[in-house]
Motif scaffolding. Structure first.
Motif, PDB file in Angstrom:
ATOM      1  N   UNK A 176      -3.646   4.677  -5.190  1.00 53.37           N
ATOM      2  CA  UNK A 176      -3.015   3.358  -4.991  1.00 53.37           C
ATOM      3  C   UNK A 176      -1.531   3.537  -4.704  1.00 53.37           C
ATOM      4  N   UNK A 177      -0.928   4.413  -5.503  1.00 58.08           N
ATOM      5  CA  UNK A 177       0.502   4.699  -5.344  1.00 58.08           C
ATOM      6  C   UNK A 177       0.797   5.202  -3.925  1.00 58.08           C
ATOM      7  N   UNK A 178      -0.017   6.136  -3.488  1.00 54.30           N
ATOM      8  CA  UNK A 178       0.162   6.703  -2.151  1.00 54.30           C
ATOM      9  C   UNK A 178       0.006   5.614  -1.082  1.00 54.30           C
ATOM     10  N   UNK A 179      -1.047   4.812  -1.238  1.00 51.64           N
ATOM     11  CA  UNK A 179      -1.290   3.740  -0.268  1.00 51.64           C
ATOM     12  C   UNK A 179      -0.115   2.781  -0.230  1.00 51.64           C
ATOM     13  N   UNK A 180       0.383   2.487  -1.408  1.00 50.92           N
ATOM     14  CA  UNK A 180       1.504   1.566  -1.498  1.00 50.92           C
ATOM     15  C   UNK A 180       2.743   2.136  -0.794  1.00 50.92           C
ATOM     16  N   UNK A 181       2.996   3.423  -1.018  1.00 52.72           N
ATOM     17  CA  UNK A 181       4.174   4.047  -0.395  1.00 52.72           C
ATOM     18  C   UNK A 181       4.025   4.090   1.112  1.00 52.72           C
ATOM     19  N   UNK A 182       2.862   4.386   1.573  1.00 48.79           N
ATOM     20  CA  UNK A 182       2.657   4.426   3.008  1.00 48.79           C
ATOM     21  C   UNK A 182       2.850   3.033   3.615  1.00 48.79           C
ATOM     22  N   UNK A 183       2.338   2.018   2.882  1.00 55.20           N
ATOM     23  CA  UNK A 183       2.504   0.642   3.354  1.00 55.20           C
ATOM     24  C   UNK A 183       3.978   0.271   3.390  1.00 55.20           C
ATOM     25  N   UNK A 184       4.722   0.667   2.340  1.00 51.56           N
ATOM     26  CA  UNK A 184       6.163   0.383   2.314  1.00 51.56           C
ATOM     27  C   UNK A 184       6.861   1.048   3.490  1.00 51.56           C
ATOM     28  N   UNK A 185       6.491   2.300   3.760  1.00 52.82           N
ATOM     29  CA  UNK A 185       7.138   3.031   4.843  1.00 52.82           C
ATOM     30  C   UNK A 185       6.960   2.285   6.159  1.00 52.82           C
ATOM     31  N   UNK A 186       5.805   1.764   6.374  1.00 55.23           N
ATOM     32  CA  UNK A 186       5.574   1.029   7.618  1.00 55.23           C
ATOM     33  C   UNK A 186       6.350  -0.270   7.651  1.00 55.23           C
ATOM     34  N   UNK A 187       6.273  -1.021   6.541  1.00 50.10           N
ATOM     35  CA  UNK A 187       6.840  -2.367   6.553  1.00 50.10           C
ATOM     36  C   UNK A 187       8.354  -2.376   6.466  1.00 50.10           C
ATOM     37  N   UNK A 188       8.886  -1.520   5.593  1.00 54.32           N
ATOM     38  CA  UNK A 188      10.329  -1.571   5.375  1.00 54.32           C
ATOM     39  C   UNK A 188      11.095  -0.953   6.528  1.00 54.32           C
ATOM     40  N   UNK A 189      10.485  -0.037   7.227  1.00 52.08           N
ATOM     41  CA  UNK A 189      11.192   0.568   8.353  1.00 52.08           C
ATOM     42  C   UNK A 189      10.966  -0.216   9.641  1.00 52.08           C
ATOM     43  N   UNK A 209      -4.908   0.414   3.422  1.00 49.89           N
ATOM     44  CA  UNK A 209      -4.792   1.876   3.357  1.00 49.89           C
ATOM     45  C   UNK A 209      -5.677   2.419   2.238  1.00 49.89           C
ATOM     46  N   UNK A 210      -5.684   1.710   1.088  1.00 52.12           N
ATOM     47  CA  UNK A 210      -6.517   2.153  -0.029  1.00 52.12           C
ATOM     48  C   UNK A 210      -7.998   2.171   0.368  1.00 52.12           C
ATOM     49  N   UNK A 211      -8.404   1.165   1.092  1.00 48.18           N
ATOM     50  CA  UNK A 211      -9.796   1.113   1.563  1.00 48.18           C
ATOM     51  C   UNK A 211     -10.093   2.295   2.475  1.00 48.18           C
ATOM     52  N   UNK A 212      -9.124   2.606   3.345  1.00 45.88           N
ATOM     53  CA  UNK A 212      -9.312   3.733   4.250  1.00 45.88           C
ATOM     54  C   UNK A 212      -9.407   5.050   3.482  1.00 45.88           C
ATOM     55  N   UNK A 213      -8.533   5.200   2.476  1.00 51.15           N
ATOM     56  CA  UNK A 213      -8.504   6.445   1.711  1.00 51.15           C
ATOM     57  C   UNK A 213      -9.762   6.617   0.862  1.00 51.15           C
ATOM     58  N   UNK A 214     -10.306   5.516   0.354  1.00 54.45           N
ATOM     59  CA  UNK A 214     -11.456   5.611  -0.550  1.00 54.45           C
ATOM     60  C   UNK A 214     -12.769   5.289   0.165  1.00 54.45           C
ATOM     61  N   UNK A 215     -12.676   5.291   1.474  1.00 56.74           N
ATOM     62  CA  UNK A 215     -13.846   5.012   2.288  1.00 56.74           C
ATOM     63  C   UNK A 215     -14.473   3.681   1.889  1.00 56.74           C
ATOM     64  N   UNK A 216     -13.603   2.698   1.630  1.00 56.45           N
ATOM     65  CA  UNK A 216     -14.072   1.337   1.371  1.00 56.45           C
ATOM     66  C   UNK A 216     -14.487   1.071  -0.058  1.00 56.45           C
ATOM     67  N   UNK A 217     -14.352   2.066  -0.925  1.00 57.43           N
ATOM     68  CA  UNK A 217     -14.772   1.832  -2.306  1.00 57.43           C
ATOM     69  C   UNK A 217     -13.868   0.799  -3.001  1.00 57.43           C
ATOM     70  N   UNK A 218     -12.536   0.991  -2.807  1.00 55.16           N
ATOM     71  CA  UNK A 218     -11.592   0.025  -3.395  1.00 55.16           C
ATOM     72  C   UNK A 218     -10.904  -0.738  -2.289  1.00 55.16           C
ATOM     73  N   UNK A 219     -10.780  -1.987  -2.477  1.00 56.34           N
ATOM     74  CA  UNK A 219      -9.986  -2.806  -1.560  1.00 56.34           C
ATOM     75  C   UNK A 219      -9.284  -3.865  -2.386  1.00 56.34           C
TER      76      UNK A 219
END
Lengths: 369, 528
Positions: B454-467, B412-422
């Motif tokens: 990063x925080x946002x990406x992490x939360x979105x990832x949690x939302x997908x995985x935990x639910x 998700x972070x890569x998507x948000x930063x257009x691949x700058x951070x992964x």
């Protein structure tokens, strides 16, 4: 006829070693025994029956002299003493070398004996422990018998006085002369004066009883302690328990509610200790539910009296099912579930350690939450 | 799952408010902060229910916070939602007096229970919802605090599946409790050991006394034995003395003979004076008379000497006997004294042996107490069990989601930063690094904006995985306040591409404007 039946005095014992009241208790064991002798001196008592464990261990000669001097103060009373499993007749026991005053009869061996009272038609049966443990049911075969020619002719104006057969016995568990209550009740003794079990208990009303320890000796000896008085009324024997102990061991159960705080708890304990008696020795047991955020400091209750120990069984007031539902799939939910292999529900036979662990962990997780 | 319509009947300060939602992105702009928070709590209450807590906790719980001042009987509302191709209507009244739960499947009109609602929600619990579906923002402002908050957050999510649960803190607390009980146990053990030491000291003293008593006996008993039995008082030994008897006998014989001699002298003298013997025999008679008288005198003298001798001897004998008797009495006294001492010592020995036996059985009893389970043992055991179980449960969660969470966050972070951070990674020491195009960067060196991402990406990832695959609507509560426009556009673009429904609560009009500029579709909602 009038007798006093007592047992398990444990002279020389030092209860609750290490606690502030210990030395005082050691004294009180002697004091209470002296008090009984003083009582006998004032009233007329024909027999003093001591059903074993007069001493806590092997009696010393000086202790025997002390006791003997006390018995000499009650020359009208015939004293019957037996050795129990604690003060058993070792090979070189001071008991064996000791010469008692005329009014004292000491049973001197493991073979049961019958002794006829010189004044009254009363027969006392008994024996002494020569070993720490006796697994044979020595009292089983014993039945009272009388010598016909010894029958006394009573004077016309005297109240008819029948023969009395009293068994002085010590033990009652598997390793200390097992006693079968039914066999006892059939044996035909008029009274069985028992010792060894520290809790006073009547086995057969007015016919067989444990007098219990004269003074309680440890935390397990809760409840009243004293001796038994027996007397005949128109030829029928009556008995009565007489409390004599200076103090009691008391289990103080406090039902805690979620509204309780440390202060309110301390107040409750204080009030209860006052009403039960400040001299008593307490084990405080906290039951019930406390507010989850309330942590008690049980150690602080120790200042409120003679407190041996505190057992904190309180549980935080949690609705486990609700908590589990609210925290399912998280650490808290998984943690709760780890204590319930099947499903969330309270089973009655829960291991207390598991239950405590669940609440400890839950409280820690929720508090740091 | 998708929410179609919401009617807030009476909740906090909101009364009779209707919101029609669409799929995709919904932007809820409220006039103030409290309105949005109220909306969020309303939705949570509708899905998971709301009860008043007991005791002191009741003062500040959600229930009390949103219980309306006016018409508290109508505390609640209705939501329409669809999931797995079916539509439902859920009405709740939270008030204590008019409590109501009504879940209806709209096609069939069937009523469902609360348990069935839990199943419809796919097992997502309130805690999981709080953590994942409803996304807030980082609270900290400064760099190090921010980093710490983020890493703690991620660690908690990975180890507890709930950012608010802190297993490490819980562990510390439990260890603190354990320490308390261990101190108590220690104290009691020390107390008992002191008592045992006292008893041992007594034992030692008595043992020494016993040894000295026994040593004295070892000396005294052979000494006493060598002295033999006590001697009885000797009687009439003097008369039986043989030499004296012989002397007396001889003396008596001499006396008898001298008497006989004397008598013979008298007879002969008488005969001579009377002149009875014939003349010729007179000489012979004379000689016989003289011989007899001389012999008699000699015998008499001899007798006197003998008597003197016997008496002297008697005196001598008396003297020596007297000495012996004195000696006997002295020895007897010594014997008696020794006997008495030995009896005393034996008595002492027996008393000491009894005392020793008593003290030994007493310290054995105390030692038994030492190993007896105390109340604290149970507590320590329980605390250890709690620690183990927390550790186990936490490890299980980390094993289940930890790695996936990091992988998905990185994506998700890569998507948000257009691949700058992964590649975001968090090690066990809570040290977080991020890979940019070339190298690994320590999170502390990143800008606040990137940390927020990063925080946002992490939360979105949690939302997908935990639910677990249930596409829960995501409620974002003012999370983009700190974003610059470029980052915000990237986030909004990412959100509008998601399959799931998104409810974006905001105080500003920035989100609407940027969405319009980017030509992204969204539905606007007003909280009146």
């Amino acid at each position: 006829m009038r007798f006093i039946h007592l047992a398990d005095v444990h002279l020389g014992a030092v209860p609750d070693r290490g606690y502030p009241w210990s030395a005082r208790r050691q004294e009180e064991i002697w004091d209470t025994f002296r008090q009984v002798i003083a009582t006998i001196r004032e009233e007329s008592v024909d027999f003093l029956l001591i059903a074993g464990d007069l001493f806590h261990g092997q009696p010393l000669l000086q202790e025997l002299r002390e006791v003997s001097a006390l018995f000499e103060q009650i020359p009208q009373t015939r004293v019957f003493v037996m050795a129990g499993n604690h003060d058993y007749l070792k090979e070189d026991s001071a008991y064996r070398r000791f010469t008692w005053p005329d009014n004292v009869y000491f049973f001197s061996g493991e073979k049961p004996e019958r002794v006829k009272d010189p004044l009254l038609p009363v027969y006392i049966y008994g024996l002494s422990y020569e070993h720490q443990e006796i697994t044979q049911a020595l009292y089983e075969e014993l039945v009272p018998w009388s010598d016909q020619e010894e029958f006394q002719i009573k004077e016309e104006d005297q109240e008819p006085f029948e023969e009395f057969h009293i068994l002085l016995a010590h033990g009652g568990d598997a390793r200390h002369i097992p006693i079968d209550l039914r066999a006892i009740s059939r044996s035909g003794f008029d009274y069985i004066a028992l010792g060894h079990i520290h809790k006073p208990q009547i086995l057969i009303r007015d016919r067989a009883a444990y007098s219990g320890a004269l003074e309680p000796l440890d935390r397990n000896d809760t409840g009243e302690h004293g001796y038994i008085v027996g007397w005949t009324q128109k030829g029928i024997l009556r008995t009565r328990f007489v409390p004599a102990a200076r103090r009691s061991y008391v289990d103080l159960v406090v039902d805690v509610t979620p509204e309780d705080t440390q202060v309110s708890l301390e107040e409750q304990v204080q009030t209860r200790v006052r009403s039960e008696g400040a001299g008593n020795i307490y084990r405080i047991i906290l039951n019930g539910f406390r507010a989850p955020e309330q942590m008690f400091i049980p150690e602080r209750l120790k200042r409120l009296g003679n407190v041996l120990e505190i057992q904190d069984n309180t549980k935080p007031h949690y609705e486990l099912k609700e908590l589990y539902n609210a925290y399912r799939s998280t650490l808290i939910g998984d943690y709760i579930a780890s204590f319930f292999p099947e499903a969330i529900g309270r089973s009655d036979d829960w291991d207390p350690v598991e239950e405590k662990a669940l609440f400890y962990g839950l409280q820690a997780l929720l508090e740091t939450h | 799952m998708q929410i179609n319509k919401i009617i807030i009947r009476n909740f906090g300060k909101i009364q009779d408010c209707t919101l029609e939602l669409s799929d995709g992105l919904n932007v809820l702009s409220g006039s103030n902060e409290s309105g949005k928070t109220t909306f969020y709590h309303f939705l949570r209450g509708m899905l998971f229910g709301m009860t008043r807590k007991r005791g002191k906790a009741a003062g500040k719980d959600t229930y009390s916070s949103y219980e309306p001042w006016e018409n508290p009987d109508t505390f609640g509302g209705t939501i329409w939602f669809s999931t797995d191709g079916k539509e439902y209507r859920l009405t709740r009244n939270f008030s204590r007096t008019h409590h109501r739960f009504e879940l209806t499947e709209l096609d069939t009109g069937r009523r469902h229970t609360q348990r069935e609602l839990e199943i419809l929600l796919g097992g997502v619990s309130e805690a999981v919802y709080d953590n994942t579906v409803a996304v807030g923002q980082l609270k900290s402002v400064t760099g190090p605090d921010l980093t710490r908050e983020l890493t703690n957050y991620m660690a908690s999510c990975q180890g507890a599946a709930d950012s608010r649960i802190r297993p490490d803190k819980a562990e510390q607390l439990l260890k603190l409790y354990r320490k308390g009980f261990m101190d108590q146990k220690e104290k009691r053990s020390r107390q008992l050991e002191q008592e045992i030491d006292k008893l041992h000291a007594k034992e030692e003293i008595w043992e020494k006394e016993l040894t000295s008593v026994q040593n004295k006996l070892v000396e005294m008993v052979p000494h006493r034995d060598s002295l033999g039995a006590i001697e009885a008082n000797p009687k009439k030994t003097l008369e039986k003395e043989p030499r004296l008897l012989r002397l007396q006998k001889a003396q008596r014989i001499y006396l008898l003979l001298s008497i006989l001699g004397g008598m013979g002298t008298v007879v002969f003298l008488t005969l001579l004076l009377l002149g009875i013997p014939a003349q010729g025999n007179r000489m012979i008679y004379g000689f016989l008379w003289a011989g007899l008288s001389l012999g008699g005198v000699w015998l008499l003298v001899r007798n006197i000497i003998m008597a003197r001798k016997a008496s002297e001897r008697r005196i001598r004998l008396y003297r020596s006997l007297d000495q012996k008797e004195h000696e006997r009495k002295r020895k007897n006294r010594l014997r008696e004294k020794l006997d008495w001492s030995i009896a005393q010592l034996r008595e002492q020995e027996k008393e000491l042996l009894s005392s020793l036996e008593n003290v030994r059985s007493e310290y054995q009893a105390q030692e038994d107490l030492l190993y007896e389970r105390g109340t604290w043992d149970e507590e320590i055991e329980a605390l250890n069990l709690a620690l183990t179980r927390i550790r186990e449960a936490s490890d299980a969660i980390r094993g289940r989601i930890g790695e996936d969470l990091q992988t998905r966050t990185s994506q998700i972070l890569a998507e948000l930063t257009d691949g700058k951070y992964k590649q975001v990674s968090l090690d066990e020491q809570l040290h977080m690094t991020v890979m940019d195009r070339e190298r690994s960067v320590d999170v502390e060196q990143l800008s606040r904006g990137t940390i927020e991402q990063i925080f946002f990406a992490f939360r979105m990832a949690s939302a997908e995985l935990l639910c677990e695959g249930k596409h829960f609507p995501i409620v974002l509560d003012d999370v983009f306040g700190m974003y610059d426009e470029e980052r915000l556009t990237a986030a909004l673009t990412w959100l509008s591409r998601q399959e799931r429904q998104v409810i974006l609560c905001t105080c500003s009009d920035r989100e609407g404007r940027l969405l319009d500029e980017a030509g992204l579709e969204y539905h606007e909602l007003k909280l009146s």
